[in-house]
Design an enzyme around this catalytic site. Structure first.
Site, mmCIF file in Angstrom:
data_model
loop_
_atom_site.group_PDB
_atom_site.id
_atom_site.type_symbol
_atom_site.label_atom_id
_atom_site.label_comp_id
_atom_site.label_asym_id
_atom_site.label_seq_id
_atom_site.Cartn_x
_atom_site.Cartn_y
_atom_site.Cartn_z
ATOM 1 N N ASP A 7 4.015 49.816 2.282
ATOM 2 C CA ASP A 7 3.875 49.622 3.724
ATOM 3 C C ASP A 7 3.582 48.145 3.937
ATOM 4 O O ASP A 7 2.465 47.688 3.718
ATOM 5 C CB ASP A 7 2.740 50.493 4.271
ATOM 6 C CG ASP A 7 2.591 50.364 5.772
ATOM 7 O OD1 ASP A 7 3.596 50.112 6.463
ATOM 8 O OD2 ASP A 7 1.450 50.511 6.268
ATOM 9 N N GLU A 70 9.029 50.402 4.060
ATOM 10 C CA GLU A 70 9.248 50.749 5.462
ATOM 11 C C GLU A 70 9.904 49.568 6.178
ATOM 12 O O GLU A 70 9.540 48.413 5.956
ATOM 13 C CB GLU A 70 7.925 51.097 6.135
ATOM 14 C CG GLU A 70 8.105 51.666 7.523
ATOM 15 C CD GLU A 70 6.810 52.200 8.091
ATOM 16 O OE1 GLU A 70 6.702 53.420 8.244
ATOM 17 O OE2 GLU A 70 5.906 51.376 8.363
ATOM 18 N N ASP A 142 -3.170 52.163 5.504
ATOM 19 C CA ASP A 142 -1.948 51.532 5.003
ATOM 20 C C ASP A 142 -1.507 52.168 3.688
ATOM 21 O O ASP A 142 -0.315 52.316 3.426
ATOM 22 C CB ASP A 142 -2.152 50.026 4.836
ATOM 23 C CG ASP A 142 -2.508 49.354 6.152
ATOM 24 O OD1 ASP A 142 -1.689 49.443 7.090
ATOM 25 O OD2 ASP A 142 -3.602 48.773 6.262
#
Length: 172
Positions: A7, A70, A142
């Site tokens: 992430d 992502e 996260d």
């Protein structure tokens, strides 16, 4: 097989590693690489370097077979979006440099794969990650997101493998 989910973030880069054996998944590790905030370009370069070194250390320690990141969304602040894009570049570079194929997924695709709904909230995503990886303890939000990205990639790899096996047998 081990899958690394990332992430991307400039302050907090979440990471999560899962093991995949057929349809079974297990938690290996998760964490957050933190960089301190600063104002100048030199500070930005140092922060990116810190993120890169941290991510390389995670890859060296956990030796994943695949990675996923992502995709970045554009927000109101163009400068913030650009900096996030630079952190995302680090998230793509570190695994690529280690020889890993890197998948990329939009946030809605991750949510849809993990929860079943593309506009799920963070709490729903975290709940479903806990369901799919029993006993997991997140190092932070996260890291939870990174584990969701790893699960998403693992599911897509499983689907691709099944499709390839079906086409080898002549099944469409």
């Amino acid at each position: 097989m081990r899958v690394l989910g990332i992430d991307p973030g400039l302050r907090n880069m979440g990471w999560g590693v899962i093991s995949v054996d057929g349809s079974r998944m297990g938690h290996v590790a998760n964490g957050v690489i933190r960089s301190s905030a600063g104002g100048g370009l030199q500070d930005l370069a140092a922060r990116l370097s810190h993120l890169f070194a941290g991510l390389c250390a995670v890859i060296a320690e956990h030796r994943p077979d695949a990675a996923a990141v992502e995709q970045t969304f554009v927000n109101k602040d163009a400068a913030g979006t650009l900096k996030l894009g630079q952190a995302r570049g680090i998230a793509l570079l570190a695994p690529a440099q280690a020889g890993l194929a890197v998948g990329e997924y939009a946030p809605n695709a991750v949510k849809k794969t993990v929860v079943g709904v593309g506009h799920a909230g963070k709490e729903q995503v975290q709940h479903m990650v806990r369901v799919q990886l029993p006993g997991v303890v997140f190092d932070g939000p996260d890291a939870a997101d990174a584990l969701a990205i790893a699960i998403c990639h693992a599911r897509h790899l499983q689907g691709r493998s099944l499709r390839e096996a079906g086409s080898r047998r002549g099944v469409a």
